[in-house]
Design a protein around this motif. Structure first.
Motif, PDB file in Angstrom:
ATOM      1  N   UNK A 193       0.791  -1.295  -0.077  1.00  0.00           N
ATOM      2  CA  UNK A 193       0.002  -0.011  -0.043  1.00  0.00           C
ATOM      3  C   UNK A 193       0.778   1.278  -0.045  1.00  0.00           C
ATOM      4  N   UNK A 194       2.172   1.101  -0.263  1.00  0.00           N
ATOM      5  CA  UNK A 194       3.105   2.333  -0.197  1.00  0.00           C
ATOM      6  C   UNK A 194       3.306   2.768  -1.539  1.00  0.00           C
ATOM      7  N   UNK A 195       3.040   4.035  -1.934  1.00  0.00           N
ATOM      8  CA  UNK A 195       3.189   4.492  -3.320  1.00  0.00           C
ATOM      9  C   UNK A 195       4.570   4.991  -3.595  1.00  0.00           C
ATOM     10  N   UNK A 196       5.415   5.369  -2.423  1.00  0.00           N
ATOM     11  CA  UNK A 196       6.606   5.830  -2.626  1.00  0.00           C
ATOM     12  C   UNK A 196       7.832   4.734  -2.803  1.00  0.00           C
ATOM     13  N   UNK A 197       8.577   4.835  -3.937  1.00  0.00           N
ATOM     14  CA  UNK A 197       9.422   3.678  -4.177  1.00  0.00           C
ATOM     15  C   UNK A 197      10.423   3.404  -3.014  1.00  0.00           C
ATOM     16  N   UNK A 198      11.130   4.536  -2.528  1.00  0.00           N
ATOM     17  CA  UNK A 198      11.910   4.704  -1.479  1.00  0.00           C
ATOM     18  C   UNK A 198      11.348   3.992  -0.094  1.00  0.00           C
ATOM     19  N   UNK A 199      10.137   3.912   0.225  1.00  0.00           N
ATOM     20  CA  UNK A 199       9.340   3.766   1.250  1.00  0.00           C
ATOM     21  C   UNK A 199       9.312   1.950   1.150  1.00  0.00           C
ATOM     22  N   UNK A 200       8.794   1.748  -0.097  1.00  0.00           N
ATOM     23  CA  UNK A 200       8.785   0.083  -0.330  1.00  0.00           C
ATOM     24  C   UNK A 200      10.087  -0.400  -0.226  1.00  0.00           C
ATOM     25  N   UNK A 201      11.188   0.103  -0.694  1.00  0.00           N
ATOM     26  CA  UNK A 201      12.641  -0.419  -0.575  1.00  0.00           C
ATOM     27  C   UNK A 201      13.074  -0.670   0.878  1.00  0.00           C
ATOM     28  N   UNK A 202      12.609   0.390   1.590  1.00  0.00           N
ATOM     29  CA  UNK A 202      12.828   0.324   3.150  1.00  0.00           C
ATOM     30  C   UNK A 202      12.092  -0.927   3.796  1.00  0.00           C
TER      31      UNK A 202
END
Length: 262
Positions: A193-202
């Motif tokens: 549910x996370x749209x941000x690529x950096x957030x998904x990677x973390x």
């Protein structure tokens, strides 16, 4: 001693619910580069010679002596199931080599080759001690879209099937996993549910860190890059492309725009 206690004592998930993969799965981060998860055995490279020297000098018991003895004085013994004919031709022979390595430290491992239909039937019933299959190789789209080797994600994880069923059924069936595994599942739902690529990677890095500690899977072989043969008359074809069933190679490279000249 419970199955999970035995797993913790020996330091190898192979003995109970893990599968062997065809790639060094834990050696990559979500972006596909080598990360700190390479030390999946929890021993730093520089420490290994020290441990070997201690064993040789008699200051530390050998692994065979440190392995727990089961009731009745029996040593650890388990089967590794391989689908036959194997997805990769050398799997059965490779596991025979692995069998001899385990034998040297006092562990009896038996290689059990079986028809693929039977392999799947037994896997979905959570019957195998351990299995062999290919891995994702650490490519970003594989790790995030199909994290089967990093926590019990689906029946294709090949290990802890009742935990995977609990995850896919939202707790309606299967077996409730321990806290760490449940946390991985929560993080993965958040990742979706996370749209941000950096957030998904973390979020994926957190899942991978936990996977390294849980040691669900033992990576054995990191495959070499493959190749394809193309005519000099073919044009507009990428020089390289990922090879993955999730990527649907070569679909995303737009084969409809390849062309032949002359």
């Amino acid at each position: 001693m419970s199955r999970r206690d035995l797993l913790r004592t020996t330091g190898s998930a192979l003995l109970v619910t893990a599968s062997l993969s065809g790639c060094d799965l834990l050696a990559t981060d979500p972006k596909g580069s080598a990360g700190d998860s390479r030390g999946s055995a929890r021993t730093k490279d520089k420490e290994a010679p020290d441990l070997a020297a201690q064993v040789k000098a008699g200051k530390l018991p050998s692994l065979a002596e440190r392995l727990p003895v089961l009731p009745g004085g029996r040593r650890i013994s388990f089967d590794v199931e391989v689908a036959s004919p194997a997805l990769v031709p050398y799997w059965t022979d490779a596991m025979q080599l692995v069998r001899t390595y385990w034998a040297k430290v006092g562990v009896e491992m038996r290689v059990k080759a079986e028809d693929r239909a039977l392999f799947y039937e037994r896997k979905e019933a959570n019957k195998p001690h351990a299995t062999v299959w290919t891995g994702a190789g650490g490519r970003e789209f594989d790790v995030m879209l199909d994290p089967r080797w990093f926590f019990p994600f689906s029946v294709e994880s090949n290990f802890a099937i009742p935990w995977a069923t609990w995850f896919t059924s939202n707790g309606e069936s299967g077996l409730r996993p321990p806290a760490t595994t449940r946390r991985q599942m929560e993080l993965y739902r958040e990742l979706r549910q996370t749209p941000d690529e950096g957030g998904r990677a973390e979020l994926m890095r957190q899942i991978l860190t936990m996977a390294r500690e849980e040691f669900y899977v033992i990576g054995t072989i990191l495959e070499e890059e493959g190749y394809g043969i193309m005519s000099d008359r073919m044009h507009n074809v990428p020089k390289s492309m990922p090879e993955s069933h999730l990527y649907n190679t070569p679909g995303p490279t737009n084969p409809e725009q390849y062309y032949i000249e002359g």
